[in-house]
Design a protein around this motif. Structure first.
Motif, PDB file in Angstrom:
ATOM      1  N   ALA A 317       0.821  -1.207   0.000  1.00 62.13           N
ATOM      2  CA  ALA A 317       0.000   0.000   0.000  1.00 62.13           C
ATOM      3  C   ALA A 317       0.854   1.257   0.000  1.00 62.13           C
ATOM      4  O   ALA A 317       0.427   2.308  -0.492  1.00 62.13           O
ATOM      5  CB  ALA A 317      -0.935   0.000   1.215  1.00 62.13           C
ATOM      6  N   ALA A 318       2.056   1.147   0.525  1.00 59.53           N
ATOM      7  CA  ALA A 318       2.982   2.290   0.533  1.00 59.53           C
ATOM      8  C   ALA A 318       3.588   2.541  -0.834  1.00 59.53           C
ATOM      9  O   ALA A 318       4.257   3.563  -1.040  1.00 59.53           O
ATOM     10  CB  ALA A 318       4.095   2.044   1.544  1.00 59.53           C
ATOM     11  N   GLY A 319       3.394   1.617  -1.784  1.00 58.67           N
ATOM     12  CA  GLY A 319       3.956   1.779  -3.110  1.00 58.67           C
ATOM     13  C   GLY A 319       5.307   1.125  -3.279  1.00 58.67           C
ATOM     14  O   GLY A 319       5.994   1.338  -4.283  1.00 58.67           O
ATOM     15  N   VAL A 331      10.945  -9.579   5.565  1.00 59.76           N
ATOM     16  CA  VAL A 331      10.495  -9.278   4.219  1.00 59.76           C
ATOM     17  C   VAL A 331      11.310  -8.089   3.707  1.00 59.76           C
ATOM     18  O   VAL A 331      11.547  -7.124   4.441  1.00 59.76           O
ATOM     19  CB  VAL A 331       8.977  -8.969   4.186  1.00 59.76           C
ATOM     20  N   ASN A 332      11.743  -8.188   2.460  1.00 64.12           N
ATOM     21  CA  ASN A 332      12.518  -7.128   1.834  1.00 64.12           C
ATOM     22  C   ASN A 332      11.679  -6.397   0.803  1.00 64.12           C
ATOM     23  O   ASN A 332      10.811  -6.992   0.159  1.00 64.12           O
ATOM     24  CB  ASN A 332      13.755  -7.721   1.150  1.00 64.12           C
ATOM     25  N   VAL A 333      11.959  -5.103   0.665  1.00 67.69           N
ATOM     26  CA  VAL A 333      11.240  -4.281  -0.311  1.00 67.69           C
ATOM     27  C   VAL A 333      12.236  -3.454  -1.104  1.00 67.69           C
ATOM     28  O   VAL A 333      13.348  -3.171  -0.640  1.00 67.69           O
ATOM     29  CB  VAL A 333      10.223  -3.339   0.374  1.00 67.69           C
ATOM     30  N   ASP A 334      11.807  -3.068  -2.291  1.00 66.77           N
ATOM     31  CA  ASP A 334      12.576  -2.153  -3.122  1.00 66.77           C
ATOM     32  C   ASP A 334      11.913  -0.785  -3.044  1.00 66.77           C
ATOM     33  O   ASP A 334      10.700  -0.648  -3.263  1.00 66.77           O
ATOM     34  CB  ASP A 334      12.591  -2.657  -4.562  1.00 66.77           C
ATOM     35  N   THR A 335      12.702   0.235  -2.711  1.00 66.48           N
ATOM     36  CA  THR A 335      12.166   1.589  -2.575  1.00 66.48           C
ATOM     37  C   THR A 335      12.133   2.344  -3.898  1.00 66.48           C
ATOM     38  O   THR A 335      11.603   3.455  -3.959  1.00 66.48           O
ATOM     39  CB  THR A 335      13.013   2.388  -1.563  1.00 66.48           C
ATOM     40  N   SER A 336      12.672   1.750  -4.963  1.00 64.25           N
ATOM     41  CA  SER A 336      12.763   2.455  -6.251  1.00 64.25           C
ATOM     42  C   SER A 336      11.433   2.947  -6.796  1.00 64.25           C
ATOM     43  O   SER A 336      11.361   4.041  -7.379  1.00 64.25           O
ATOM     44  CB  SER A 336      13.439   1.556  -7.293  1.00 64.25           C
ATOM     45  N   PRO A 337      10.320   2.184  -6.643  1.00 62.60           N
ATOM     46  CA  PRO A 337       9.050   2.684  -7.173  1.00 62.60           C
ATOM     47  C   PRO A 337       8.616   4.023  -6.580  1.00 62.60           C
ATOM     48  O   PRO A 337       7.790   4.723  -7.173  1.00 62.60           O
ATOM     49  CB  PRO A 337       8.066   1.568  -6.804  1.00 62.60           C
ATOM     50  N   LEU A 338       9.152   4.370  -5.424  1.00 60.15           N
ATOM     51  CA  LEU A 338       8.842   5.674  -4.825  1.00 60.15           C
ATOM     52  C   LEU A 338       9.845   6.742  -5.233  1.00 60.15           C
ATOM     53  O   LEU A 338       9.817   7.866  -4.727  1.00 60.15           O
ATOM     54  CB  LEU A 338       8.826   5.553  -3.298  1.00 60.15           C
ATOM     55  N   GLY A 339      10.741   6.365  -6.159  1.00 55.25           N
ATOM     56  CA  GLY A 339      11.752   7.325  -6.598  1.00 55.25           C
ATOM     57  C   GLY A 339      12.895   7.464  -5.611  1.00 55.25           C
ATOM     58  O   GLY A 339      13.651   8.446  -5.677  1.00 55.25           O
ATOM     59  N   ILE A 340      13.060   6.503  -4.703  1.00 55.69           N
ATOM     60  CA  ILE A 340      14.118   6.545  -3.685  1.00 55.69           C
ATOM     61  C   ILE A 340      15.123   5.446  -3.990  1.00 55.69           C
ATOM     62  O   ILE A 340      14.777   4.266  -4.063  1.00 55.69           O
ATOM     63  CB  ILE A 340      13.530   6.346  -2.273  1.00 55.69           C
ATOM     64  N   SER A 341      16.374   5.836  -4.167  1.00 57.19           N
ATOM     65  CA  SER A 341      17.407   4.857  -4.500  1.00 57.19           C
ATOM     66  C   SER A 341      18.343   4.565  -3.338  1.00 57.19           C
ATOM     67  O   SER A 341      19.148   3.640  -3.413  1.00 57.19           O
ATOM     68  CB  SER A 341      18.233   5.359  -5.694  1.00 57.19           C
ATOM     69  N   SER A 375      18.798   0.059  -2.941  1.00 60.27           N
ATOM     70  CA  SER A 375      17.423   0.527  -2.735  1.00 60.27           C
ATOM     71  C   SER A 375      16.581  -0.442  -1.919  1.00 60.27           C
ATOM     72  O   SER A 375      15.354  -0.287  -1.854  1.00 60.27           O
ATOM     73  CB  SER A 375      16.743   0.777  -4.092  1.00 60.27           C
ATOM     74  N   LEU A 376      17.203  -1.423  -1.262  1.00 65.24           N
ATOM     75  CA  LEU A 376      16.440  -2.454  -0.553  1.00 65.24           C
ATOM     76  C   LEU A 376      16.397  -2.187   0.951  1.00 65.24           C
ATOM     77  O   LEU A 376      17.387  -1.792   1.565  1.00 65.24           O
ATOM     78  CB  LEU A 376      17.044  -3.839  -0.803  1.00 65.24           C
ATOM     79  N   LEU A 377      15.220  -2.454   1.539  1.00 70.42           N
ATOM     80  CA  LEU A 377      15.002  -2.340   2.982  1.00 70.42           C
ATOM     81  C   LEU A 377      14.471  -3.668   3.514  1.00 70.42           C
ATOM     82  O   LEU A 377      13.689  -4.344   2.841  1.00 70.42           O
ATOM     83  CB  LEU A 377      13.954  -1.261   3.289  1.00 70.42           C
TER      84      LEU A 377
END
Length: 402
Positions: A317-319, A331-341, A375-377
């Motif tokens: 939901a956060a994008g 769980v890992n996420v990629d922040t790139s879809p939010l324009g954050i690298s 870009s991974l969290l």
């Protein structure tokens, strides 16, 4: 002029990415994120520890052991009751049959088992191969041993290794391969074909295999395969696990290792001069835990899988691009879809921004790997359901707050 070698503490700090190029010593990312979470009142989904206790019968067994006087040193290799329970566990779940007297050691958590194994079996001039990202203590202990840390990358979205790159990472100096499966921080669970390739390459290069399997019972829809069960592996493999993750008693620090007698004897020689022994009443209680019925082990994975899905919903939901884990707490996420690298920069902003703390994946990598995972969290979902629901609601607002 004779070159001054780094001190052992410097090698450990460098291996764990704590030493800057100017020699400045930093704190672990876990300490940094925990401090930020406390300061801001954020929900801490950084460090992987549960926020509720495990089974009542295991706690009762520890209390009974204390009351009955099990409060002095345990034997250096662990109390017989627990070693026998570990052997029975390995037979019950995997068909392995380690000798509880000669092929099993109880340790102060899996961390000590890993440290004792590496310090016993590798040294200067050797190479130790791990996947990357890697749990930070691996780099620290490899550095402390004097060996060289070599990595093979795990690649998103499924975090499987490139088998050609894995083969290239081996050399004539590869003394040991340290495998974490299920894998922290990525949540990958490696299939038989990947693990068998590791075994075949280790045999080809005469390398030992050390496996960290602390998340063995926390997989979602896939089966955990111990490396020691694969053809050609048993004679060269040290298998490590612990009670903390399975039973949600991380503070008790009860771990163990098993393997061929000659390797276990070498490791015990080092381990006895680290802690010698620890947690006598807790060892007795974990023996009780290992005897719990199959339904317990099935239920903990099902419950944790539901928690994974709750948190993942908020992250989507956060994008964020969510990489669904097949195991572990993470769980890992990629922040790139939010324009954050830059996930490190976002991790430092996140507690104040939405009231949730996480860990940036680049801190689990060498410089090249850090760029690849920039870009991974990583978020931990081993928390109470109501905590995860609140965290998911907060994270769902991230895109708007940015």
């Amino acid at each position: 002029m004779t070159e001054t070698l780094p001190a052992p503490w410097q090698r450990a700090a460098t291996g764990a990415n704590l030493l800057a190029s100017d020699g400045t010593l930093g704190v672990t990312i876990f300490e940094e994120m925990t401090t930020l979470a406390v300061r801001t009142g954020a929900i801490n989904l950084g460090q992987g520890f549960p926020d509720e206790d495990g089974p009542a019968e295991i706690k009762a067994a520890a209390q009974a052991a204390i009351a009955q006087g099990s409060n002095q040193y345990a034997p250096g290799k662990g109390i017989p009751e627990l070693r026998q329970a570990i052997a029975a566990h390995q037979q019950r779940f995997y068909g392995l049959a380690p000798d509880p007297d000669t092929e099993i050691i109880v340790t102060t958590g899996a961390t000590e088992a890993i440290a004792a194994s590496l310090m016993a079996l590798v040294g200067p001039g050797d190479e130790v191969l791990t996947f990357e990202p890697f749990y930070d203590s691996y780099g620290a202990i490899i550095g402390l041993s004097g060996a060289t840390h070599v990595t093979a990358p795990l690649l998103a979205p499924d975090f499987m290794p490139d088998l050609a790159a894995l083969e290239d990472a081996f050399s004539s100096r590869t003394k040991a391969v340290l495998i974490n499966n299920p894998h922290n921080p990525t949540g990958a669970v490696f299939p038989a074909e990947v693990l068998q390739r590791v075994v075949d390459l280790a045999r080809q290069h005469g390398a030992l295999i050390i496996t960290d399997e602390v998340y063995e019972h926390l997989t979602f829809g896939v089966r955990h395969i111990p490396v020691a069960t694969l053809p050609g592996a048993a004679e060269r493999t040290v298998t490590i696990s612990s009670a903390g993750k399975t039973f949600s008693f991380t503070g008790w620090k009860v771990g163990w290792l098993s393997g061929p007698e000659h390797l276990v004897s070498a490791i015990r020689t080092v381990k006895q001069f680290l802690t010698y022994s620890s947690g006598t009443p807790f060892q007795s209680a974990i023996a009780t835990g290992l005897g719990l019925p199959d339904s317990f082990y099935e239920d903990i994975a099902i419950t944790l899988g539901k928690k994974r899905d709750i948190l993942s919903g908020g992250l989507r939901a956060a994008g964020l691009d969510v990489f669904t884990p097949r195991g572990t707490y993470f769980v890992n996420v990629d922040t790139s879809p939010l324009g954050i690298s830059d996930s490190v920069e976002l991790a430092r902003r996140l507690p104040a921004l939405v009231g949730v703390a996480a860990i940036p994946v680049p801190v689990f990598c060498h410089p090249e790997g850090a760029e690849r995972t920039r870009s991974l969290l990583r978020f931990a979902f081993c928390k109470k359901t109501e905590v995860l629901e609140e965290a998911a609601a907060r994270l769902a607002t991230l895109r708007d707050r940015l």
